[in-house]
Design an enzyme around this catalytic site. Structure first.
Site, PDB file in Angstrom:
ATOM      1  N   GLU A  45       0.847  -1.199   0.000  1.00 59.05           N
ATOM      2  CA  GLU A  45       0.000   0.000   0.000  1.00 59.05           C
ATOM      3  C   GLU A  45       0.884   1.252   0.000  1.00 59.05           C
ATOM      4  O   GLU A  45       1.898   1.317   0.698  1.00 59.05           O
ATOM      5  CB  GLU A  45      -0.861  -0.037   1.265  1.00 59.05           C
ATOM      6  N   LYS A 117      -9.458   2.207  -1.743  1.00 58.32           N
ATOM      7  CA  LYS A 117      -9.684   1.716  -0.382  1.00 58.32           C
ATOM      8  C   LYS A 117     -11.046   2.187   0.127  1.00 58.32           C
ATOM      9  O   LYS A 117     -11.310   3.396   0.228  1.00 58.32           O
ATOM     10  CB  LYS A 117      -8.563   2.212   0.523  1.00 58.32           C
ATOM     11  N   CYS A 150      -5.327  -2.937   3.012  1.00 55.40           N
ATOM     12  CA  CYS A 150      -5.122  -2.850   4.462  1.00 55.40           C
ATOM     13  C   CYS A 150      -6.415  -2.962   5.257  1.00 55.40           C
ATOM     14  O   CYS A 150      -6.989  -4.041   5.388  1.00 55.40           O
ATOM     15  CB  CYS A 150      -4.362  -1.573   4.793  1.00 55.40           C
TER      16      CYS A 150
END
Length: 580
Positions: A45, A117, A150
């Site tokens: 990321e 995300k 994540c």
């Protein structure tokens, strides 16, 4: 049929704000992986820039479009090696000027797709908008690929959407911190969805934040195929997409066994308002004030002798009560035995069920125990819930294994009830293989999930210890139970979970019953596990420091509140999924 291929997960420490330097180092690592034969390569990321940005103004010089200069560099490498690359970077949308924490899948012909995300960590709101592209699965010549970033993977819904969409590989890129890795969440997402998970994490220290490393590739049976602990490096493994297409968890075809018609509550967010008020609204089934309590789990392998089973449970219940327990959970089939449930099935009025009810009255303790139930010539995998001075009631298992389907009917109602110690939900055995089930109990306000089970070995694993040192009190040494799937179930729902397993399940080892706390990242862990003996007892704390708004994580449920249900409609739809 898609052929097996070599995959590579890159671990890398970006230098904060040094984009040119980072791109050069990343290109070298990805090129090394491709030269070694990798056809799918992941990077961490925000790998091009670093992660800990103060605000939009600070990150502004480093954001770029997709496609853009950075993706062009990796597209050339992908074309040259005929491979696919996942790159993490800060993206700007030219139409809105919004910034996103993004992952881009690049193939031999350029950009294949983008994931923004969707579930932000504490840092993203400083500069990035939440992703608006959903959770897509991209068709490629090597297989179906999904991307998550994540914090996305903390939420059971994201990886489940990928699996329902047919993903054979979930590429999870992260800047993971605050625990020893490979992280239990990563392992559970691969395991419960029966697919591969490629994890590219960063390592190193940035603005005082210690990142954990542990880049790895995880197989569909929760096996760690390769791992990089600390430092820059590459984890390699062979991925066989056909294994993912089976969608098996512990040998069970879980995608075919889902019950989406019962999952409609997944589209709600019952924690969007003050839960102390929501769960008392209109005076309907109001939740009790939180307090301290104590619960227990018993672990044994029941036989077909119901009277002997009841006596053994009575002895454990006496011991638990003497230690202050208000509730005790026993394994699946605790009353009727494991060997021949069709033959040993009993009715709710049977003497052994009544004996358990009398035990509850005598000891003033709630008793939950599994049994094979017979009702009007129908058979169920059930659990009896015996509460002091109340009629015993059954919960009937909703999700059945293939073997259980050969003799039993599934139930069709989730079970939630209130005790003085808190709100309780019940799942049995295979129910807990379905992350949707525990999530619904959490959405109904459960503080505690009780899970009578008979599960064989395979839901837990050890860790040899990490060279990446963590700040106190986070452990980084060896751990014989680093991953326990039911600990993850507790933490992801901010519930306590009482898991009572048989010591053996068929011809295989079971055990590792335990009581797990509601916060995955609270160390030392608030849990107790049966290692030797037959009983575990633990305190549960539902008290709050504030009278109006709950401050206790089990009552506040941060990870339930932060869900993004507008992305989840496919979870409640019955469809056939992609062709296999």
């Amino acid at each position: 049929m898609t052929a097996p291929f070599k995959a590579a997960a890159v671990q890398f420490e970006p230098h904060f704000g040094e984009k040119k330097r980072n791109l050069g180092a990343l290109l070298a690592l990805v090129d090394n992986a491709a030269n070694a034969g990798a056809k799918l390569i992941t990077t961490p990321e925000m790998a091009t820039t670093g992660y800990c940005w103060h605000d939009r103004a600070e990150v502004a010089p480093f954001v770029e479009t997709i496609p853009g200069p950075s993706t062009d560099l990796f597209a050339e490498l992908a074309r040259r090696h005929d491979c696919y690359i996942v790159l993490g970077l800060p993206e700007v949308d030219v139409e809105t000027n919004l910034y996103y924490n993004s992952a881009v899948l690049i193939g031999p012909d350029g950009v294949v797709g983008v994931h923004r995300k969707t579930h932000p960590y504490i840092s993203e709101p400083k500069w990035a908008a939440s992703g608006d592209l959903g959770h897509q699965v991209f068709e490629t010549k090597i297989g179906r690929i999904a991307m998550l970033i994540c914090m996305d993977i903390h939420f059971i819904e994201t990886a489940r959407l990928a699996a329902i969409g047919g993903a054979e590989v979930i590429c999870h890129i992260s800047n993971w911190l605050a625990e020893r890795t490979p992280a239990p969440y990563w392992i559970s997402r691969a395991y419960e969805n029966g697919c591969y998970l490629m994890e590219s994490n960063r390592w190193g220290l940035e603005r005082g934040v210690q990142f954990s490393g542990g880049t790895c590739i995880i197989g569909p049976e929760a096996d760690i195929l390769d791992v990089v602990d600390g430092g820059d490096g590459i984890a390699f493994a062979l991925i066989d997409p056909e294994k993912s297409r089976q969608r098996h968890v512990a040998g069970e075809p879980v995608m075919k066994q889902r019950r989406p018609e019962l999952y409609m509550e997944l589209m709600t967010n019952t924690y969007a308002w003050n839960p102390g008020e929501f769960f008392r609204l209109y005076g309907h089934q109001p939740i009790h004030d939180g307090r301290l309590g104590r619960i227990a789990v018993g672990e044994f392998t029941p036989t077909s002798d119901g009277d002997a089973n009841v006596k053994f449970m009575a002895d454990l219940a006496e011991e638990a009560k003497a230690k202050g327990a208000e509730l005790i959970v026993f394994p699946a089939y605790a009353l009727t035995g494991l060997a021949a449930p069709r033959e040993t099935a009993i009715s709710q009025s049977h003497s052994t069920v009544q004996a358990l009810s009398k035990l509850s009255d005598r000891l003033d303790i709630c008793v939950i125990a599994g049994f094979a139930e017979k009702s009007d010539e129908k058979l169920f995998c059930s659990a009896v819930i015996a509460r002091p001075n109340m009629p015993a009631v059954p919960y009937r298992q909703i999700h059945l294994t293939e073997d259980e389907r050969s003799w039993a009917m599934p139930g069709d109602e989730f079970c939630v009830f209130d005790l003085p110690l808190g709100r309780v939900g019940v799942l049995i055995g295979h129910d807990a293989s379905f992350p949707e089930a525990a999530r619904i109990l959490a959405l109904r306000g459960c503080d505690l999930i009780c899970c009578p089970s008979s599960i064989s070995d395979g839901f837990h694993s050890s860790h040899p210890g990490s060279a990446v040192e963590q700040p106190e009190p986070i452990p980084f040494g060896p751990d014989p139970v680093h991953w326990h799937h039911y600990r993850v179930r507790a933490g992801e729902n901010n519930c306590y979970l009482a898991f009572s397993n048989t010591k053996t399940a068929g011809n295989r080892k079971g055990g590792l019953s335990g009581i797990f706390g509601p916060d995955t990242f609270a160390f030392p862990r608030k849990e107790t596990i049966v290692r030797d003996g037959e009983l575990a007892v633990a305190d549960i704390d539902l008290t709050s420091a504030h009278a109006t708004y709950p401050t206790n994580v089990a009552r506040r449920k941060d990870l339930v509140l932060m869900r993004q249900p507008h992305h989840y409609p496919r979870l409640v739809m019955r469809d056939e999924g992609p062709e296999v």
